[in-house]
Write an enzyme that holds these catalytic residues in place. Structure first.
Site, PDB file in Angstrom:
ATOM      1  N   LYS A  44     -25.430 -17.820  -8.156  1.00  0.00           N
ATOM      2  CA  LYS A  44     -24.203 -18.285  -7.523  1.00  0.00           C
ATOM      3  C   LYS A  44     -23.958 -17.438  -6.268  1.00  0.00           C
ATOM      4  O   LYS A  44     -24.315 -16.268  -6.228  1.00  0.00           O
ATOM      5  CB  LYS A  44     -23.055 -18.115  -8.528  1.00  0.00           C
ATOM      6  CG  LYS A  44     -21.793 -18.759  -8.091  1.00  0.00           C
ATOM      7  CD  LYS A  44     -21.118 -19.545  -9.200  1.00  0.00           C
ATOM      8  CE  LYS A  44     -19.839 -20.166  -8.675  1.00  0.00           C
ATOM      9  NZ  LYS A  44     -20.026 -20.987  -7.466  1.00  0.00           N
ATOM     10  N   ALA A  69     -14.657 -28.346  -5.870  1.00  0.00           N
ATOM     11  CA  ALA A  69     -14.037 -27.339  -5.008  1.00  0.00           C
ATOM     12  C   ALA A  69     -13.841 -26.105  -5.871  1.00  0.00           C
ATOM     13  O   ALA A  69     -12.725 -25.680  -6.150  1.00  0.00           O
ATOM     14  CB  ALA A  69     -12.713 -27.833  -4.449  1.00  0.00           C
ATOM     15  N   GLY A  71     -14.679 -23.261  -5.034  1.00  0.00           N
ATOM     16  CA  GLY A  71     -14.092 -22.276  -4.121  1.00  0.00           C
ATOM     17  C   GLY A  71     -14.837 -20.962  -4.072  1.00  0.00           C
ATOM     18  O   GLY A  71     -14.239 -19.911  -3.855  1.00  0.00           O
ATOM     19  N   LEU A  72     -16.182 -21.064  -4.271  1.00  0.00           N
ATOM     20  CA  LEU A  72     -17.029 -19.870  -4.147  1.00  0.00           C
ATOM     21  C   LEU A  72     -16.546 -18.703  -5.001  1.00  0.00           C
ATOM     22  O   LEU A  72     -16.421 -17.572  -4.529  1.00  0.00           O
ATOM     23  CB  LEU A  72     -17.133 -19.439  -2.677  1.00  0.00           C
ATOM     24  CG  LEU A  72     -17.899 -20.405  -1.767  1.00  0.00           C
ATOM     25  CD1 LEU A  72     -17.717 -20.020  -0.309  1.00  0.00           C
ATOM     26  CD2 LEU A  72     -19.375 -20.459  -2.112  1.00  0.00           C
ATOM     27  N   CYS A 129     -20.701 -23.819   2.828  1.00  0.00           N
ATOM     28  CA  CYS A 129     -19.787 -24.343   1.806  1.00  0.00           C
ATOM     29  C   CYS A 129     -18.587 -25.004   2.472  1.00  0.00           C
ATOM     30  O   CYS A 129     -17.913 -24.386   3.291  1.00  0.00           O
ATOM     31  CB  CYS A 129     -19.307 -23.245   0.873  1.00  0.00           C
ATOM     32  SG  CYS A 129     -18.119 -23.887  -0.332  1.00  0.00           S
ATOM     33  N   LYS A 165     -29.193 -21.921   4.199  1.00  0.00           N
ATOM     34  CA  LYS A 165     -28.729 -23.159   3.556  1.00  0.00           C
ATOM     35  C   LYS A 165     -27.806 -23.901   4.511  1.00  0.00           C
ATOM     36  O   LYS A 165     -26.747 -23.402   4.888  1.00  0.00           O
ATOM     37  CB  LYS A 165     -28.027 -22.875   2.230  1.00  0.00           C
ATOM     38  CG  LYS A 165     -27.662 -24.174   1.500  1.00  0.00           C
ATOM     39  CD  LYS A 165     -27.405 -23.967   0.029  1.00  0.00           C
ATOM     40  CE  LYS A 165     -27.183 -25.300  -0.678  1.00  0.00           C
ATOM     41  NZ  LYS A 165     -26.958 -25.130  -2.109  1.00  0.00           N
ATOM     42  N   GLY A 244     -30.225 -32.154  -2.791  1.00  0.00           N
ATOM     43  CA  GLY A 244     -29.183 -33.141  -2.518  1.00  0.00           C
ATOM     44  C   GLY A 244     -29.406 -34.424  -3.297  1.00  0.00           C
ATOM     45  O   GLY A 244     -30.196 -35.276  -2.905  1.00  0.00           O
TER      46      GLY A 244
END
Lengths: 306, 270
Positions: A44, A69, A71-72, A129, A165, A244
């Site tokens: 992550k 979402a 949210g990292l 992101c 990325k 994707g």
């Protein structure tokens, strides 16, 4: 049939790689994916400090895939070392990609320096992101010049291979990728989620995600991701982790033909759970046998030879 | 996301309320739903009684979100539901089972008792609580035909002491073929160990911070194997749960940081 992939000097027993953001909170979880057939895994995204992320609801399905979402969220680069060590105890030789980001360029460089000392094989820079725009502004990967500056700065402090990325939400992804290559990126991971998008509950009459908007992935993203990988393959020489909306073997083969050497897997877990890694690899082998390929590398980018 | 109006609210015990929703959920005992309270949070919640037309969520005040639910939710208000999710309790071939419910872990035991008694399985329920007021669903378990034994911390009803003392006595009789438990994690550790000592299978229901609820985000993975509480659980064989180094020791917060089971910072020596 050989489905193993040598990617930036790292040996992946098969092309499937757990994409960042999925099942990557703990080292044990990442190792569990390896045990279930993943060729490699991506952790992550970690920042310098711990981040709780957005409140729930954060992850939802819809008929076209997923919207999230989160949210990292993450425990921060310094706490994260325990998880990488745990992973290494459980899966000593499996390819591990560490994903990092920063609230700004200075933080990104600091986090990169720390990650470079960790037992990871490669570092993925999450420049894309779409869920934290309110906090951090537009993602770096949405601007070719910011991407150039970020890769240039990180390259100076990192010895391990770097993959950038990228975001599908750009005018010309080939230019962004080319800038990353020019500044010393070893690979491109394409793509992150698209959007952001929104789902509204008609009975509650409000957006469902607590963040209101979130990145869209899965089937809805797939054709866009294929086009992005195709454009990037045309623009650069460095290899691509194609990500994707890969839901099955057919989607995976499509991505290889577009130019992907490795395959980022995420949403497929919703369809076939952790068997998805083995199912996709088996399907690629079957295709290679039917179509007369002996090594998976022979297939990369073949859709360009027309 | 399914959105329902709350049909009925029942005060069950201090800090526990049941919310009845008119919908055939078709969940199996031990499964859970994600409950959305707009503008507040979305949290995993076990499923209590179910009928062909209704299901019940019995919610204990345990954090900010559940406190707000108790304060704000009344009849006619809307809540969102995702699920049911997760692996349920299993009871194929069982004839004589014991359920151990502690405090707010009792609701899923209720649904389990409903299904087990309907199948003709002899079901003994051991209930624990701080005082007689905190014993949940005693009457409902009785109506379902379960045998009930209770323990309270203060001795205001039944055995004075732990509910696990009652379990030991039951296991000593040698007739039980499976033990099921949901409640405080340290209680479940004791239950799983006791069952192991008596060579009897057990099933425990774990609770961890969750985001997606269907096995992709990785927030609820447990150390030892990396299994997901939302997808591989929440019900685990007691023997398997005991092999996890974090069972009874720690959990993780929203950032993924290890914290104590009480939600406080973790003792670094663990």
């Amino acid at each position: 049939m050989n489905v193993s992939v040598k990617f930036c000097g790292i040996d992946f027993p098969n092309p499937t790689v757990l994409a960042s953001g999925y099942l990557g909170v703990t080292g044990a979880s990442l190792a569990n994916c390896i045990n279930n057939g993943a060729g490699g895994v991506t952790g992550k995204t970690l920042f310098m400090e711990p981040r709780p992320g957005h409140p729930n609801p954060t992850v939802l399905t819809f008929p076209g895939g997923l919207i999230n979402a989160v949210g990292l969220c993450g425990e921060g680069i310094k706490n994260g070392i325990h998880e990488f060590k745990k992973f290494r105890e459980m899966a000593p030789d499996a390819p591990l990609i560490g994903s990092i980001a920063g609230k700004n360029l200075k933080e990104l460089i600091e986090v990169a320096e720390i990650m470079d000392t960790y037992p990871v094989d490669m570092i993925e820079l999450n420049l894309s992101c779409p869920n934290v725009d309110d906090e951090m502004g537009r993602p770096i990967a949405c601007d070719p010049l910011m991407t150039r500056d970020a890769i240039k700065a990180v390259r100076k402090v990192v010895k391990k291979p770097i993959s950038a990325k990228l975001s599908p939400n750009v005018q010309n992804i080939g230019i962004v990728a080319k800038n990353a290559e020019n500044e010393g990126a070893d690979a491109i991971t394409a793509v992150n989620t698209m959007g952001p998008g929104m789902l509204i509950d008609i009975k509650m009459r409000r957006p469902i995600l607590s963040n209101k908007v979130g990145g869209v992935s899965g089937m809805a993203l797939h054709p866009i991701a294929v086009r992005c990988v195709y454009d990037i393959y045309k623009a650069v020489q460095i290899p691509i982790i194609a990500t994707g909306g890969i839901m099955n073997g057919k989607d995976a083969i499509e991505m290889i033909l577009a130019g992907g050497s490795l395959l980022g897997i995420g949403c497929a877990i919703t369809a076939n759970d952790l068997n998805c890694f083995t199912m996709i690899t088996d399907k690629i082998r079957e295709y290679m046998k039917e179509e007369g390929f002996t090594d998976i590398s022979e297939m990369v980018g073949l859709a360009h030879e027309i | 996301m399914l959105v329902f109006k709350i049909k009925k609210v029942i005060d069950e015990a201090p800090d526990v309320k049941s919310y009845v929703i008119e919908h055939k959920l078709n969940a199996k005992p031990g499964q859970f739903v994600m409950v959305w309270m707009p503008g507040v949070d979305e949290v995993p919640m076990s499923i209590g009684l179910q009928t062909d037309t209704e299901f019940t969520l019995s919610i204990a005040k345990a954090g900010d979100c559940t406190a707000l639910m108790h304060e704000k939710l009344s009849v006619g208000d809307k809540i969102g539901i995702r699920g049911p999710f997760g692996k349920p309790f299993t009871f194929e071939g069982k004839k004589n089972i014991v359920l151990v419910g502690g405090g707010c872990g009792t609701p899923p035991m209720l649904n389990l008792a409903q299904v087990a008694t309907a199948k003709g399985i002899k079901t003994t329920v051991l209930l624990g609580g701080r005082t007689s007021e905190h014993l949940l669903f005693e009457k409902t378990f009785k109506e379902l035909g379960c045998e009930i034994k209770v323990a309270t911390d203060d001795g205001s009803k039944g055995h004075k002491g732990y509910v696990t003392d009652l379990l030991k006595k039951e296991l000593e009789k040698g007739e039980v073929d499976c033990v099921y438990t949901c409640g405080p994690e340290l209680m479940m550790v004791t239950v799983a160990r006791l069952a192991q000592d008596f060579n009897i299978p057990s099933q425990v229901s774990l609770e961890r911070f969750m985001k997606c609820g269907f096995g992709i985000c990785g927030q609820c993975c447990i150390d030892g194997t990396g299994l997901r509480v939302c997808k591989d659980g929440p019900v685990f064989d007691g023997e398997i749960a005991l092999k996890h180094q974090e069972f009874g020791k720690y959990k993780r917060d929203s950032a993924g940081l290890m914290i104590g089971l009480d939600g406080c910072a973790l003792d670094k020596n663990l």
